[in-house]
Design a protein around this motif. Sequence first.
Motif: not given
Length: 171
Positions: A88-101
């Motif tokens: 999405g627009p934030c482009m924050k790092p997702m390593s080690g984070e929970s996320f949606y696909e």
Amino acid sequence: MKFQKCRTSREIITALNKSWHPDHFVCLKCDNPISGSTFNERDGSPICSDCFLQYFSEICASCKKPIKGKIIKALGQTWHEDHFVCGGPCMKPMSGESFYERDGKPYCKEDFENIFAAKCKGCEKPISDKAIVALEAKWHKDCFKCKACKEPITANTFAVEDNQPLCTSCA
């Protein structure tokens, strides 16, 4: 890799549980002598770092280049750690984070909801929990309010005026 002298006064390299003359300790792929102290191994044979990177390294799903450092494995693919970011627009790092696909991309909760979740007819914000479905729209529980008194409608019955809900008291 360990260097020592052999009987013919030449150096011997001890690596991979074998002994080698330096000019025979060559890369499996490019056949060039491996001179540094770092090398890789494939099926018991030495491979120089450049060939290992070119032929055997994982490829990043984002930039399509070989990965030298830390690998992120997610969504059935591999990524450079700094390329595994929110789609999405934030482009924050997702390593080690929970996320949606969605469509093979990771998304943080906020961006996923803002982009893909149904929007409430009352406040127009994403609905991430239970919703009230009424008047051909979805509503947050607290946003489904009477047009007249502005109190949330909690009863199963309500009236409609100008496609807006009215509680039974105001109807």
